[in-house]
Design an enzyme around this catalytic site. Structure first.
Site: not given
Ligand code: OAD
Length: 242
Positions: A105, A107, A122, A216
């Site tokens: 993530n 964010d 990332h 999940n």
């Protein structure tokens, strides 16, 4: 839904583990209201990754790419970490150097929650990188000018994100390899498990004999490989485990 027995089993695995590695994806932030990429309202249902998240797209139309990142920065700025992010901070404080968090993530919510032992493989949407001098800096301005430039060399800035077609940073790859090979428990939370290299991390951990547990909402391509697949929301299940 994950059963009571599955949760107990997962708690037992965690209690007997020596080194824990956690891998998170967009699903953990979905409970904070950040859109995922491939879910029903996922970003890649409405936008084309090749127009917005590749080096070629940025070269072709940096203004469009920056508009998209400005929009996402605006959206993420209104979101807060949820109990799943918080539980991982608690785990880190208890386990200190026996735990490492790998997140796909961008964010920044793990950092906002307080996680410090982590690799944001990332990148981070709150960082910019100069296309000229390469300097990386934190930048929380919203919105950024549509074509932001470097204070030092005046070249164009780009989001400090690893786009499709780009390699992860060498340092992150090294760290991931190290913590995956050292762990005896890998907990995979809220990732569709199709974007490499993270999609291969469960196999690496299995190869060294680690127990792999997945959390999940639904089954994933990794579900058959893992030792335990817990279905449910990250914000409910992660605090129950930890
Ligand atoms: P995806 O959007 O591909 O997958 C999100 C996963 O989270 C799915 O498997 C969902 O079932 C699950 N999920 C959704 N809500 C959940 C919840 N509340 N609790 C638990 N699970 C939930 O996101 P990623 O796997 O993170 O890369 O995507 C990987 C990479 O692809 C991203 O980092 C991004 C994207 O393109 C770049 O932009 C470079």
């Amino acid at each position: 839904m994950a059963t009571h027995n599955q949760i107990l089993l997962a708690r037992n695995h965690l209690a007997s583990a020596q080194n824990v590695t956690i891998l998170t994806g967009a699903g953990i932030s979905a409970d904070s209201g950040v859109p995922t990429f491939r879910g029903a309202d996922g970003l890649w249902r409405n936008f084309r990754a090749e127009d917005l998240a590749t080096p070629e797209a940025f070269e072709r139309d940096p203004r469009l790419v920056w508009e998209w990142y400005n929009w996402r920065r605006e959206l993420i700025a209104t979101k807060q970490p949820n109990p799943a992010h918080d539980a991982l901070v608690t785990l880190e404080r208890q386990w200190t150097d026996r735990m490492w968090l790998i997140t796909q993530n961008v964010d920044g919510l793990h950092r906002t929650a307080g996680s410090e032992r982590l690799s944001e493989i990332h990148g981070n949407i709150w960082k910019v990188r100069c296309t000229g001098c390469g300097v990386i800096s934190e930048n929380r301005e919203i919105p950024l000018p549509t074509l932001p430039t470097c204070r030092l060399c005046h070249a164009l800035l780009r989001p400090h994100i690893v786009w499709f077609g780009e390699s992860l940073w060498e340092e992150d790859l090294r760290r991931c390899d190290e913590v995956l090979r050292a762990c005896d428990l890998l907990l995979v939370i809220g990732t569709s498990g199709i974007v490499y290299p993270a999609a291969g991390f469960a196999s690496v951990a299995k190869d060294v004999g680690a127990v792999v547990i997945e959390i999940n909402l639904e089954s994933t391509p990794q579900s058959d490989l893992v030792d335990l697949s817990l279905q449910g929301r990250a914000k409910d299940l992660v605090p129950l485990l930890l």
